[in-house]
Design an enzyme around this catalytic site. Structure first.
Site, mmCIF file in Angstrom:
data_model
loop_
_atom_site.group_PDB
_atom_site.id
_atom_site.type_symbol
_atom_site.label_atom_id
_atom_site.label_comp_id
_atom_site.label_asym_id
_atom_site.label_seq_id
_atom_site.Cartn_x
_atom_site.Cartn_y
_atom_site.Cartn_z
ATOM 1 N N LYS A 1 -5.067 9.781 -9.349
ATOM 2 C CA LYS A 1 -4.864 10.092 -7.932
ATOM 3 C C LYS A 1 -4.748 11.606 -7.846
ATOM 4 C CE LYS A 1 -2.938 8.889 -3.583
ATOM 5 N NZ LYS A 1 -1.942 8.217 -2.753
ATOM 6 N N HIS B 1 0.819 -1.203 0.000
ATOM 7 C CA HIS B 1 0.000 0.000 0.000
ATOM 8 C C HIS B 1 0.862 1.267 0.000
ATOM 9 C CE1 HIS B 1 -3.585 2.453 0.879
ATOM 10 N NE2 HIS B 1 -2.738 3.187 1.572
ATOM 11 N N HIS C 1 3.269 6.166 -2.089
ATOM 12 C CA HIS C 1 3.913 7.382 -1.603
ATOM 13 C C HIS C 1 5.433 7.311 -1.706
ATOM 14 C CE1 HIS C 1 0.138 8.946 -0.080
ATOM 15 N NE2 HIS C 1 -0.113 7.762 0.413
#
Length: 414
Positions: free
Chosen positions: A322, A253, A272
């Site tokens: 995103k 994730h 990220h």
């Protein structure tokens, strides 16, 4: 750190091929240029490294900070002194060993501890040298128009990505199915890759510091290195169920990203990590759409935005948008693992305001509870919003700029 050592060796080799008696003017120009190069290399390195460089130049009578000969030291500034200073700096840099035991001040403040991690990240890449980004047009987070016709990354030194922890990290990025709702199957080879990565990062100062910090803070009972590696393996690579059995993990994730469905619409979550962004962009799977204008900058406004190492961007990945995603850029894989691990253990469901070098950052953590175990659901950095005083100052500054522009326009018309 590798860039600094490489440039020091190159400077020493360059001096060896020069005539030994340059004029004073030539020597000053040479010293100024070399000092500027080392200053650029060390901009994000620990304070002690900067002190070593400054002290080394002082030995030859050069004021590293003010970029001039020290008062009364003209006789010391000579060619042999320059070479000796460079050799001294290189020797001390190579012998430098970071302290991985936390101080009482660091144990009392998560922010101070996180800033120590930033200092310890000697494997961080140097913006403008090891890589270059092109932010292009800024936008608001709700804008979905494409504000970037070019890629985010214009250059990344592929040799830097061959460093052991970087290479081991990259080997993990293709081990996952992006879509949630499909169970992950972890092969024996992938398990070996996970352990290889964890063993390599545990050789670094940032991860050793986190281990010692968590022990001192009584946040872990994993006393030995092997015990802590097993704990990290469960925390980051242990599978849990977002939609179906074993379809997600903390590592997947946070670092590789996932595509999930919410209210009947697919969306990108997580992802990220700058290395994953770069790798996916290089494979034409990621379309960079522009950066979200920051409320504050970490670096001086006089420096290009492309040198910032905390950015908030918008992108399309595997066909899905995103709209907002924050990421650190140039940081090492071990640093990000250390940072998110430390913040998660400190408070697994919190937004932690911390300092990372020149940046004030919010590290958000969420826990995933499954079968009596705790896993990382997410952990990511973001820009801290302006407080009332900062917001007022920014508004006043904008008003002054508008007033000044209006006055200039009026004068031109008059």
């Amino acid at each position: 750190m590798e860039r600094l050592k490489k440039d020091l060796n190159a400077m020493i080799a360059h001096c060896a091929g020069l005539p030994p008696n340059p004029t004073q003017e030539q020597l000053v120009n040479m010293t100024t240029k070399m000092a500027a190069g080392l200053e650029s290399d060390s901009v994000s390195l620990p304070v002690r490294i900067k002190e070593i460089i400054s002290d080394g130049f002082s030995e030859m009578g050069w004021d590293y900070t003010r970029k001039r000969i020290l008062p009364g030291a003209s006789s010391k500034v000579n060619f042999n002194g320059l070479v000796s200073s460079l050799q001294l700096i290189l020797a001390e840099v190579e012998n430098w060993s970071p302290t991985v035991l936390p101080t009482d001040e660091e144990l009392a403040s998560l922010s101070v501890a996180c800033n120590k991690l930033w200092e310890l990240d000697v494997n961080r890449l140097v913006p403008g040298k090891d890589y270059e980004i092109y932010l292009q047009r800024g936008k608001k987070m709700y804008d979905t128009e494409d504000a970037a016709s070019k890629p985010l990354f214009t250059f990344v030194d592929e040799k830097a990505l061959l460093r052991p922890t970087y290479a081991a990290f990259i080997a993990l990025l293709d081990n996952y199915i992006a879509a949630t709702g499909q169970s992950e199957v972890v092969t024996e080879e992938e398990k070996k890759e996970n352990m290889q990565f964890l063993n390599l990062i545990m050789d670094t100062a940032v991860m050793q510091y986190v281990h010692q910090y968590l022990l001192a803070a009584k946040k872990t009972k994993a006393v030995s290195r092997d015990q802590f590696i097993r704990e990290l393996n469960d925390l980051w690579f242990g599978l849990y169920s977002r939609k179906v059995k074993n379809d997600s993990s903390g590592f997947e994730h946070v670092f590789t990203g996932e595509i999930t469905e919410k209210n009947g619409k697919a969306e990108v979550v997580g992802m990220h990590n700058w290395i994953q962004l770069y790798m996916e962009e290089k494979k034409n799977k990621l379309d960079y759409r522009g950066y979200i204008k920051p409320k504050r900058r970490g670096l001086s406004n006089a420096l290009p935005s492309e040198l910032e190492q905390l950015v908030t961007i918008q992108f399309i990945w595997n066909g899905e948008l995103k709209p907002v995603s924050s990421t650190l850029v140039g940081t090492s894989p071990e640093f990000e693992m250390a940072l998110y691990t430390l913040c998660f253990y400190h408070d697994e469901t919190a937004e932690n305001e911390v300092v990372l070098g020149p940046y004030r950052v919010m590290i958000t953590c969420h826990v995933w509870n499954s079968a009596g175990k705790k896993y990382i659901a997410t952990s990511f950095p973001s820009e801290i919003p302006l407080d009332e005083d900062e917001a007022a100052t920014k508004i006043q500054s904008q008003m002054k700029m508008k007033t000044a522009k209006k006055e200039v326009d009026n004068k031109r018309r008059g």
